[in-house]
Scaffold this motif. Structure first.
Motif, mmCIF file in Angstrom:
data_model
loop_
_atom_site.group_PDB
_atom_site.id
_atom_site.type_symbol
_atom_site.label_atom_id
_atom_site.label_comp_id
_atom_site.label_asym_id
_atom_site.label_seq_id
_atom_site.Cartn_x
_atom_site.Cartn_y
_atom_site.Cartn_z
ATOM 1 N N MET A 70 57.164 2.836 25.905
ATOM 2 C CA MET A 70 57.926 2.259 24.810
ATOM 3 C C MET A 70 59.400 2.095 25.185
ATOM 4 S SD MET A 70 57.596 1.670 21.403
ATOM 5 C CE MET A 70 58.462 1.761 19.912
ATOM 6 N N ASN A 85 59.896 -0.956 27.454
ATOM 7 C CA ASN A 85 59.822 -2.212 26.709
ATOM 8 C C ASN A 85 61.134 -2.518 26.021
ATOM 9 O OD1 ASN A 85 57.200 -2.691 27.458
ATOM 10 N ND2 ASN A 85 56.313 -1.751 25.625
ATOM 11 N N LEU A 138 63.602 -3.731 28.651
ATOM 12 C CA LEU A 138 63.235 -5.086 29.040
ATOM 13 C C LEU A 138 63.649 -6.095 27.970
ATOM 14 C CD1 LEU A 138 61.846 -6.767 31.199
ATOM 15 C CD2 LEU A 138 59.694 -6.402 30.010
ATOM 16 N N LEU A 139 63.473 -5.754 26.719
ATOM 17 C CA LEU A 139 63.851 -6.625 25.616
ATOM 18 C C LEU A 139 65.366 -6.820 25.560
ATOM 19 C CD1 LEU A 139 62.737 -8.228 23.250
ATOM 20 C CD2 LEU A 139 63.029 -6.206 21.823
#
Length: 131
Positions: A1, A4, A7-8
């Motif tokens: 999590m 992610n 990366l976002l």
């Protein structure tokens, strides 16, 4: 999590960078086009997209569907598509210094021909090249 989320955030930062950079480039292109339009007046030295140099005789910057008229030789005016004509590249400072210092070539500029940047008395003809 956690990966992610990183990366976002990186993706969002890249999108913001691309958006800002694109707007800056568009503004720069718009300023260059505006400068070009103000300099495209009769008497300006121009070059066609194919590399033909001449002097602008008539150009309508507002209506680019009208052909531009370019004098490519004394008394020879050619009609060209307005978007095929652009300002001629300006002389480099070194080339400008040479023309200022060499007054003899400017006085005799109307005599003879220029071949590959050098003054010649006559151009080579087909008779000269045949053996």
């Amino acid at each position: 999590m956690d990966m992610n989320l990183i990366l976002l955030v990186v993706l969002a930062a890249m999108l913001v960078f691309m958006f800002i950079n694109g707007r800056r480039n568009a503004k720069k292109r718009q300023e260059l086009e505006q400068e070009r339009r103000t300099k495209m007046v009769p008497g300006a030295r121009v070059m066609t997209r194919s590399g033909l140099f001449g002097t602008l005789v008539e150009f309508d910057a507002e209506d680019l569907t009208q052909p531009a008229k370019v004098e490519i030789a004394p008394g020879v005016v050619a009609e060209m598509h307005a978007q095929a004509v652009d300002l001629a590249p300006e002389a480099t400072p070194a080339a400008a210094d040479e023309t200022v210092q060499d007054d003899e070539t400017t006085e005799t500029a109307d005599e003879g021909y220029s071949l590959n940047g050098e003054r010649v008395e006559k151009l080579p003809s087909d008779d000269d090249t045949k053996n």
